[in-house]
Design a protein around this motif. Sequence first.
Motif, PDB file in Angstrom:
ATOM      1  N   MET A   1     -14.163 -10.751  -7.205  1.00  0.00           N
ATOM      2  CA  MET A   1     -13.794 -11.539  -8.385  1.00  0.00           C
ATOM      3  C   MET A   1     -15.009 -11.670  -9.316  1.00  0.00           C
ATOM      4  N   THR A   2     -14.816 -11.370 -10.577  1.00  0.00           N
ATOM      5  CA  THR A   2     -15.905 -11.577 -11.521  1.00  0.00           C
ATOM      6  C   THR A   2     -15.722 -12.929 -12.178  1.00  0.00           C
ATOM      7  N   THR A   3     -16.833 -13.554 -12.470  1.00  0.00           N
ATOM      8  CA  THR A   3     -16.754 -14.880 -13.080  1.00  0.00           C
ATOM      9  C   THR A   3     -17.939 -15.086 -13.995  1.00  0.00           C
ATOM     10  N   SER A   4     -17.699 -15.817 -15.058  1.00  0.00           N
ATOM     11  CA  SER A   4     -18.803 -16.160 -15.947  1.00  0.00           C
ATOM     12  C   SER A   4     -19.223 -17.609 -15.721  1.00  0.00           C
ATOM     13  N   ASN A   5     -18.651 -18.238 -14.671  1.00  0.00           N
ATOM     14  CA  ASN A   5     -19.002 -19.630 -14.415  1.00  0.00           C
ATOM     15  C   ASN A   5     -20.451 -19.771 -13.993  1.00  0.00           C
ATOM     16  N   LEU A   6     -21.037 -20.930 -14.341  1.00  0.00           N
ATOM     17  CA  LEU A   6     -22.377 -21.250 -13.885  1.00  0.00           C
ATOM     18  C   LEU A   6     -22.318 -21.701 -12.429  1.00  0.00           C
ATOM     19  N   ARG A   7     -23.460 -21.591 -11.756  1.00  0.00           N
ATOM     20  CA  ARG A   7     -23.563 -22.050 -10.375  1.00  0.00           C
ATOM     21  C   ARG A   7     -24.759 -22.975 -10.237  1.00  0.00           C
ATOM     22  N   THR A   8     -24.606 -24.022  -9.447  1.00  0.00           N
ATOM     23  CA  THR A   8     -25.705 -24.964  -9.276  1.00  0.00           C
ATOM     24  C   THR A   8     -26.714 -24.376  -8.293  1.00  0.00           C
ATOM     25  N   PRO A   9     -27.916 -24.963  -8.219  1.00  0.00           N
ATOM     26  CA  PRO A   9     -28.909 -24.459  -7.253  1.00  0.00           C
ATOM     27  C   PRO A   9     -28.426 -24.579  -5.803  1.00  0.00           C
ATOM     28  N   LEU A  10     -27.332 -25.312  -5.573  1.00  0.00           N
ATOM     29  CA  LEU A  10     -26.826 -25.514  -4.212  1.00  0.00           C
ATOM     30  C   LEU A  10     -25.620 -24.650  -3.899  1.00  0.00           C
ATOM     31  N   TYR A  11     -25.287 -23.719  -4.792  1.00  0.00           N
ATOM     32  CA  TYR A  11     -24.072 -22.919  -4.592  1.00  0.00           C
ATOM     33  C   TYR A  11     -24.057 -22.223  -3.229  1.00  0.00           C
ATOM     34  N   THR A  12     -25.153 -21.574  -2.875  1.00  0.00           N
ATOM     35  CA  THR A  12     -25.155 -20.842  -1.595  1.00  0.00           C
ATOM     36  C   THR A  12     -25.101 -21.809  -0.405  1.00  0.00           C
ATOM     37  N   THR A  13     -25.691 -23.010  -0.587  1.00  0.00           N
ATOM     38  CA  THR A  13     -25.584 -24.040   0.453  1.00  0.00           C
ATOM     39  C   THR A  13     -24.121 -24.403   0.678  1.00  0.00           C
ATOM     40  N   HIS A  14     -23.400 -24.611  -0.423  1.00  0.00           N
ATOM     41  CA  HIS A  14     -21.978 -24.984  -0.302  1.00  0.00           C
ATOM     42  C   HIS A  14     -21.174 -23.886   0.400  1.00  0.00           C
ATOM     43  N   VAL A  15     -21.429 -22.656   0.000  1.00  0.00           N
ATOM     44  CA  VAL A  15     -20.687 -21.535   0.596  1.00  0.00           C
ATOM     45  C   VAL A  15     -20.987 -21.454   2.097  1.00  0.00           C
ATOM     46  N   SER A  16     -22.266 -21.638   2.446  1.00  0.00           N
ATOM     47  CA  SER A  16     -22.627 -21.522   3.868  1.00  0.00           C
ATOM     48  C   SER A  16     -22.041 -22.670   4.683  1.00  0.00           C
ATOM     49  N   LEU A  17     -21.740 -23.802   4.028  1.00  0.00           N
ATOM     50  CA  LEU A  17     -21.108 -24.933   4.727  1.00  0.00           C
ATOM     51  C   LEU A  17     -19.591 -24.785   4.799  1.00  0.00           C
ATOM     52  N   GLY A  18     -19.068 -23.694   4.226  1.00  0.00           N
ATOM     53  CA  GLY A  18     -17.630 -23.464   4.293  1.00  0.00           C
ATOM     54  C   GLY A  18     -16.838 -24.234   3.259  1.00  0.00           C
TER      55      GLY A  18
END
Lengths: 365, 128
Positions: A1-18
Amino acid sequence: MTTSNLRTPLYTTHVSLGARIVPFGGWDMPVQYSGILGEVAAVRTATGLFDVSHMGRLYISGPRATEFLDWVLTGSVESLRVGRARYCMICNEKGGVIDDTIFYRLAEDRYLLIPNAGNRATVVAWFQRWLDDKFPIGCVIEDRTEATALLALQGPAAAEAMDRLCSEPPSSMRPFSWQENQLQGTPVLLGRTGYTGEDGFEIVADADQAASLWQTLTEHGAKPCGLGARDVLRLEAGLPLHGHEIDENTTPIEAGLERFVRFDKEYVGSDVLRSQHENGVARKLIGLKMPGRSAPRAEYAILNQGQPVGRVTSGSYSPTLDTSIAMGYVDASRAEAGTMLEVDIRGRTAQVEVTPLPFYTRPRR
Amino acid sequence: MSPDDRKYSKEHEWVKMEDGNQALAGITVYAQDQLGDIVYVDLPKTGATIRFMEKMGEVESVKAVSDLFSPITGEVTEVNERLLDHPELVNEDPLGEGWMMRVTVSDAAELDQLMSAEEYEAFLSGLS
């Protein structure tokens, strides 16, 4: 999926927490981690931690900053002491709400203002228009949203946790005050503010410190909470959400937010707001309670003996109160607490009772 | 992960044949996960007729309302009354304790239009 949305500095943290990620206000944000009910309960009984870095961080400074903000904000800026924060609205000439915001007086001529994520660009453009028009020199806006992170630690155990972690115990801070502090060595700006109806803190730090702060706070008992829980918590606390209870076509007077509006100063929209304050409004924001767990939802029609009298702006099952709650606008003649109305729930008519806001007030300790 | 003792619909309901022409129906693990915490389940009454792939009820989570579609045509002989007070059973055990209703199936041939566990798993992997 392509997206132009911004991501916070914690985006990968959130993803890793499921976390389940959803688009919100131009950002990819966590809507829930373990489940909304459990996350709401954590904030009401212990501590929850929210990444609210999607909200803006606008630094407004200069010798004319106070004068400028007093022109674009409904609350008094000049009377706010350094070290304090205030909630108020940014209105257009018609008194409609461009955004609601908390602003912190950092110094005599320097402020931090927190607009909603989806309104940041609009607010910056609106401010710039008035700067160009009326304050061409003496005030500048610096948008540090993407250079910083904003976390919210909320709940009855938040102060105790922060006392253990900060170099200066922040539990003595008054509501709507701020201070500079160190959270396990990381420089932070703490505000005794929030959007949940509980005690708590909002924490501004450099973006590259966000992940370690998140880890420290969760290791000290804070439960990761998403925007889904935040929405339930703010609804229980009767707090408006821009785009639902307030927008450019509703005024703070209609929304019952008079206490955040000054009538003794001149600013954008003040004529309309003063007139509404003195002469009354045709529709008002109300709370609605409905027994059971099936909730009135945004946009459902509010009826009086079958005739439309208004519309729901937000609604949910309230896990804290174990009943269904909603906010909405109705004709001012139907707005009195105790009035029985109906809501059209997908073709089924259900009885609702007009209820004073907030639905939930935290117990005094 | 979907057990092969039942059939699955594209709307994420399951139906499991029991003795005779009785069948048990509910929603899948995927469906409850997508919904999040379920707070209210609105099911047809005992004796009602439900029709294949037509709306038979609603399920509400904290954030959303979703229609339930019947995976089979038949008469409802029993609804899971426990879900009235414990809708969280649908989240905790959607294929077991969180079952929604028991139906007297009027046309078992409809089951052939539903997916096997293997087909449903393939269908799910195409969604993500």
